[in-house]
Design an enzyme around this catalytic site. Sequence first.
Site, PDB file in Angstrom:
ATOM      1  N   ASP A 140    -101.531  78.213 -21.933  1.00 17.96           N
ATOM      2  CA  ASP A 140    -100.531  77.460 -21.412  1.00 17.96           C
ATOM      3  C   ASP A 140    -101.279  76.028 -22.054  1.00 17.96           C
ATOM      4  O   ASP A 140    -102.495  75.734 -21.607  1.00 17.96           O
ATOM      5  CB  ASP A 140    -100.443  77.314 -19.867  1.00 17.96           C
ATOM      6  CG  ASP A 140     -99.745  78.533 -19.375  1.00 17.96           C
ATOM      7  OD1 ASP A 140     -99.946  79.569 -19.966  1.00 17.96           O
ATOM      8  OD2 ASP A 140     -99.013  78.381 -18.121  1.00 17.96           O
ATOM      9  N   LYS A 203     -92.431  75.200 -20.065  1.00 20.13           N
ATOM     10  CA  LYS A 203     -93.043  75.012 -18.461  1.00 20.13           C
ATOM     11  C   LYS A 203     -92.778  73.725 -17.984  1.00 20.13           C
ATOM     12  O   LYS A 203     -93.049  72.754 -18.886  1.00 20.13           O
ATOM     13  CB  LYS A 203     -94.495  75.606 -18.627  1.00 20.13           C
ATOM     14  CG  LYS A 203     -95.243  75.419 -17.212  1.00 20.13           C
ATOM     15  CD  LYS A 203     -96.687  75.930 -17.447  1.00 20.13           C
ATOM     16  CE  LYS A 203     -97.567  75.792 -16.281  1.00 20.13           C
ATOM     17  NZ  LYS A 203     -98.951  75.926 -16.481  1.00 20.13           N
ATOM     18  N   LYS A 239     -90.801  78.679 -17.339  1.00 20.70           N
ATOM     19  CA  LYS A 239     -91.674  78.810 -16.358  1.00 20.70           C
ATOM     20  C   LYS A 239     -91.668  77.545 -15.423  1.00 20.70           C
ATOM     21  O   LYS A 239     -92.041  76.457 -16.034  1.00 20.70           O
ATOM     22  CB  LYS A 239     -93.304  78.901 -16.885  1.00 20.70           C
ATOM     23  CG  LYS A 239     -94.538  79.007 -15.842  1.00 20.70           C
ATOM     24  CD  LYS A 239     -95.868  79.323 -16.433  1.00 20.70           C
ATOM     25  CE  LYS A 239     -96.784  78.970 -15.337  1.00 20.70           C
ATOM     26  NZ  LYS A 239     -98.144  79.403 -15.904  1.00 20.70           N
TER      27      LYS A 239
END
Length: 288
Positions: A140, A203, A239
């Site tokens: 990430d 995300k 996400k």
Amino acid sequence: MHQIDKYHKAISLYEPIEGDVTAKVQAIIDKHYKECYTPEVLKLLYSCIDLTTLMGGDTDESVTKMVAGVNDFETNHPDIPNVAAICVYPALVPTVKATLTCPDVRIASVAAGFPASQTFPEIKVAEVSMAVAEGANEVDVVLNLNRFLSEDYDGVCTEIEELKDAARGAHLKVIIESGLLADPRQIQIASILSLYSGADFIKTSTGKEYPGASLEAAYVMCQTLRKYYELHGERRGFKASGGVRTPEDVVKYYCIVKEILGEEWLTPELFRLGASSLGKNLLKAIEG
């Protein structure tokens, strides 16, 4: 064609999100929430969790204890699928790898100057590469907000492409920090640039400096994912992270994904929830 022209051309394929996004979100929640708040959906949502600890006080011992809970989960809860991944800082990836015994649970690491992304590009690339070398199969990273807010889209995309290469096949989740961005068009453009640069997931947030996930940001990001799929035939993941804590919260995100992206996205391969306390709260709701 110069690369910056390439990305402006890509952005031009996406019409700005029009109208009252909050009202559109509420209409979706009103339509689906009651039918979606079921034990079956809550169990699916549990399986979409990236179980996360990102504290300065994290230790080998505390992370080992968290991993042990994941290892024992199937024995203690045989009717509930396990979490999708365990997410830690890069230096703790070896601890997770050494102690995790569930082959279906992935190892995720934040990297590349998380959470501010304000470090040298060479360090970002090295950190991603080292996290993967130590065992992370998901990484990430945070969009380069410095360059994005300066509208240096070429710099934004070049960096993501370099991080994608450094990940060497590991999934790359690009955090756009939606709580910082001022309007839906900014969220949309950040999502487009990330997708066209190779992000496997987009995300919402780090959950550190700025407001976390919002239903409005999820709406815009899911609309962008839908359009990307229509244009290119490729499904990329979404996400939600930052402040997603209660079963009620998470079912609302489920409703948005269901309405905009469809059943195909309702799987841990394409839908994730970054959380620390959500898992316990979901278990209480399922068992209660």
